[in-house]
Design a protein around this motif. Structure first.
Motif, PDB file in Angstrom:
ATOM      1  N   LEU A 120       0.790  -1.237   0.000  1.00  0.00           N
ATOM      2  CA  LEU A 120       0.000   0.000   0.000  1.00  0.00           C
ATOM      3  C   LEU A 120       0.820   1.283   0.000  1.00  0.00           C
ATOM      4  N   GLY A 121       2.110   1.204   0.262  1.00  0.00           N
ATOM      5  CA  GLY A 121       2.916   2.422   0.381  1.00  0.00           C
ATOM      6  C   GLY A 121       2.902   3.264  -0.877  1.00  0.00           C
ATOM      7  N   PHE A 122       3.124   2.653  -2.043  1.00  0.00           N
ATOM      8  CA  PHE A 122       3.193   3.406  -3.297  1.00  0.00           C
ATOM      9  C   PHE A 122       1.837   4.021  -3.663  1.00  0.00           C
ATOM     10  N   PRO A 123       0.733   3.241  -3.696  1.00  0.00           N
ATOM     11  CA  PRO A 123      -0.555   3.857  -4.045  1.00  0.00           C
ATOM     12  C   PRO A 123      -1.026   4.900  -3.043  1.00  0.00           C
ATOM     13  N   VAL A 124      -0.800   4.674  -1.754  1.00  0.00           N
ATOM     14  CA  VAL A 124      -1.229   5.666  -0.757  1.00  0.00           C
ATOM     15  C   VAL A 124      -0.398   6.936  -0.886  1.00  0.00           C
ATOM     16  N   GLY A 125       0.895   6.780  -1.176  1.00  0.00           N
ATOM     17  CA  GLY A 125       1.740   7.954  -1.399  1.00  0.00           C
ATOM     18  C   GLY A 125       1.248   8.776  -2.578  1.00  0.00           C
ATOM     19  N   MET A 126       0.802   8.121  -3.638  1.00  0.00           N
ATOM     20  CA  MET A 126       0.253   8.820  -4.799  1.00  0.00           C
ATOM     21  C   MET A 126      -1.017   9.582  -4.415  1.00  0.00           C
ATOM     22  N   SER A 127      -1.888   8.942  -3.653  1.00  0.00           N
ATOM     23  CA  SER A 127      -3.114   9.616  -3.211  1.00  0.00           C
ATOM     24  C   SER A 127      -2.793  10.844  -2.371  1.00  0.00           C
ATOM     25  N   ALA A 128      -1.847  10.697  -1.459  1.00  0.00           N
ATOM     26  CA  ALA A 128      -1.484  11.812  -0.586  1.00  0.00           C
ATOM     27  C   ALA A 128      -0.862  12.953  -1.377  1.00  0.00           C
ATOM     28  N   ALA A 129      -0.038  12.623  -2.371  1.00  0.00           N
ATOM     29  CA  ALA A 129       0.595  13.665  -3.185  1.00  0.00           C
ATOM     30  C   ALA A 129      -0.439  14.460  -3.964  1.00  0.00           C
ATOM     31  N   ALA A 130      -1.542  13.816  -4.344  1.00  0.00           N
ATOM     32  CA  ALA A 130      -2.568  14.469  -5.171  1.00  0.00           C
ATOM     33  C   ALA A 130      -3.621  15.199  -4.343  1.00  0.00           C
ATOM     34  N   ASP A 131      -3.426  15.305  -3.040  1.00  0.00           N
ATOM     35  CA  ASP A 131      -4.426  15.962  -2.184  1.00  0.00           C
ATOM     36  C   ASP A 131      -4.667  17.412  -2.567  1.00  0.00           C
ATOM     37  N   SER A 132      -3.629  18.101  -3.030  1.00  0.00           N
ATOM     38  CA  SER A 132      -3.761  19.502  -3.407  1.00  0.00           C
ATOM     39  C   SER A 132      -4.184  19.589  -4.867  1.00  0.00           C
ATOM     40  N   PRO A 133      -5.441  19.988  -5.168  1.00  0.00           N
ATOM     41  CA  PRO A 133      -5.910  19.978  -6.561  1.00  0.00           C
ATOM     42  C   PRO A 133      -5.193  20.975  -7.459  1.00  0.00           C
ATOM     43  N   LYS A 134      -4.667  22.049  -6.901  1.00  0.00           N
ATOM     44  CA  LYS A 134      -4.057  23.103  -7.699  1.00  0.00           C
ATOM     45  C   LYS A 134      -2.868  22.604  -8.501  1.00  0.00           C
ATOM     46  N   ASP A 135      -2.020  21.804  -7.868  1.00  0.00           N
ATOM     47  CA  ASP A 135      -0.806  21.340  -8.535  1.00  0.00           C
ATOM     48  C   ASP A 135      -0.648  19.834  -8.365  1.00  0.00           C
ATOM     49  N   ALA A 136      -1.775  19.111  -8.411  1.00  0.00           N
ATOM     50  CA  ALA A 136      -1.757  17.667  -8.173  1.00  0.00           C
ATOM     51  C   ALA A 136      -0.830  16.946  -9.146  1.00  0.00           C
ATOM     52  N   ALA A 137      -0.892  17.320 -10.434  1.00  0.00           N
ATOM     53  CA  ALA A 137      -0.069  16.627 -11.429  1.00  0.00           C
ATOM     54  C   ALA A 137       1.416  16.824 -11.148  1.00  0.00           C
ATOM     55  N   ALA A 138       1.810  18.038 -10.784  1.00  0.00           N
ATOM     56  CA  ALA A 138       3.218  18.307 -10.497  1.00  0.00           C
ATOM     57  C   ALA A 138       3.678  17.546  -9.254  1.00  0.00           C
ATOM     58  N   ARG A 139       2.792  17.453  -8.259  1.00  0.00           N
ATOM     59  CA  ARG A 139       3.137  16.758  -7.017  1.00  0.00           C
ATOM     60  C   ARG A 139       3.255  15.247  -7.259  1.00  0.00           C
TER      61      ARG A 139
END
Length: 405
Positions: A326-345
């Motif tokens: 779960l580490g990789f998928p959860v990390g991706m979800s957490a990185a995308a929490d900010s909608p403004k720059d989700a793709a960059a994160r």
């Protein structure tokens, strides 16, 4: 954006399909590497250079993806990315079984790598957006679809080898399947540009501004901590894929069949963890689950390193696989929490993950030459501990969603 329940389910299913196609494409290339090596009559080192070409272009795709997302939106970005993957597969097939030219295979791998890298970012951003609208966790299941795609792709590749089907016929059929499926699937992805994305595009009009804005996320300490989670868990996953079988044989002195069996146990446990991970995350939250995963991975890897018997190795592989799931998928979800720059994160943490997958195996191999393979795995153990310590960075941020009835 308001989305009906039917549209939301179709959107979710479309992203499931995109993840599956990405996994299918990876296995299509990887499973035919021995054929490519034999057809081109090249050394293992030359294959390594071809892989390096693919990896370098993958990283370029990761970097470019936020700009594609802002400019084209998710639907066209994913379609273009998978079309590049399909074209890359065809070029690989031509180079390996028609023209027998390593340089042409390298060009194909460059297109293939760029397409998969850019698709990786966009599909993870979309998966995170689907989660927000569904109000439940589906990212681990998305990554389970990727794993399922690799299994299907490997099975098809094995069948083509058994039936002595040419490389170009195989890659052409798979390319048509991937491209055709992508054309259908993206129709169910909402064609939208959010206010935040419009603002990002308005403020960053030149290429230099766009690149600078994409790189600015690296100054975010929370994102860097999420990167530590991704790093540790990517090492946990990648080192298992590459070294478990050999560690069982060379480290524990068991038969080759036992090594293959333990690897199968690990992969099954990891896939199962991703399938069941969503409800567990919704029940207990990211931080508790990530800490639990880290503990499971540490216990499992420790047991794997020191286990004196096959049954204990099996238990260790199960705990290790569940912990790494779960580490990789959860990390991706957490990185995308900010909608403004989700793709960059997401791009930033994906680069960290890719680097772990690329650097991890040779690093472990070099250490193994000096201290033994089992002892080298203690490095992975330490990185998993760091991932567990960084887990609070992935804490959920409340997002207000108002879907239509």
């Amino acid at each position: 954006m308001t989305t009906s329940r039917t549209e939301l389910v179709a959107w979710r299913n479309a992203i499931f399909v995109i993840f599956t196609m990405s996994g299918l494409s990876m296995a299509t290339w990887a499973a035919r590497v021995p054929t490519i090596k034999a057809n081109l009559d090249i050394t293992t080192g030359s294959i390594g250079l071809l892989v390096l070409c693919m990896s370098a272009c993958s990283v370029v795709g990761l970097i470019v993806a936020p700009m594609m997302f802002a400019r084209l939106g998710p639907r066209r970005s994913m379609l273009i990315s998978l079309l590049l993957v399909a074209i890359g597969l065809i070029v690989i097939g031509l180079g390996a079984s028609v023209f027998y030219t390593p340089a042409l295979v390298g060009v194909g791998l460059g297109l293939f790598g760029f397409g998969n890298g850019s698709c990786d970012v966009v599909m993870n951003v979309e998966a995170a957006d689907v989660e927000k609208h569904l109000k439940r966790t589906v990212m681990p299941l998305m990554h389970a679809c990727f794993s399922g795609g690799t299994v299907i792709g490997a099975g098809i590749a094995a069948l083509t080898e058994l039936l002595n089907i040419s490389m170009i016929a195989h890659t052409l059929v798979m390319a048509i399947l991937i491209a055709g499926t992508a054309f259908v699937a993206v129709r169910f992805v909402p064609s939208r540009v959010t206010t935040d994305t419009q603002e990002f595009a308005r403020k960053n009009t030149t290429l230099r501004q766009k690149v600078r804005a994409s790189l600015a996320v690296w100054a975010d300490l929370r994102l860097l901590a999420i990167g530590v989670i991704i790093l540790g868990m990517a090492f946990a996953e990648g080192s298992a894929n590459d070294w478990v079988a050999l560690a069982v044989v060379d480290g524990h002195g068991m038969l080759e069949s036992a090594g293959a069996g333990i690897l199968a146990v690990f992969l099954t446990a990891m896939t199962a963890g991703r399938i069941i991970g969503g409800p567990i995350l919704d029940r207990f939250g990211r931080v508790k689950v990530l800490i639990g995963c880290s503990v499971s991975a540490v216990l499992g890897l420790t047991l794997f390193i020191v286990a004196p018997s096959l049954p204990l190795l099996v238990i260790g592989a199960i705990l290790w696989g569940l912990g790494a799931s779960l580490g990789f998928p959860v990390g991706m979800s957490a990185a995308a929490d900010s909608p403004k720059d989700a793709a960059a994160r997401v791009s930033a943490v994906a680069i960290i993950g890719y680097c772990a997958f690329l650097v991890g195996p040779p690093l472990i191999g070099l250490l193994a030459d000096h201290i033994g393979l089992l002892n080298a795995l203690f490095v992975v153990l330490g990185l998993i501990v760091f991932a567990g310590v960084a887990s609070p960075a992935a804490r959920e941020r409340s997002v207000r969603i108002t879907p239509a009835d």
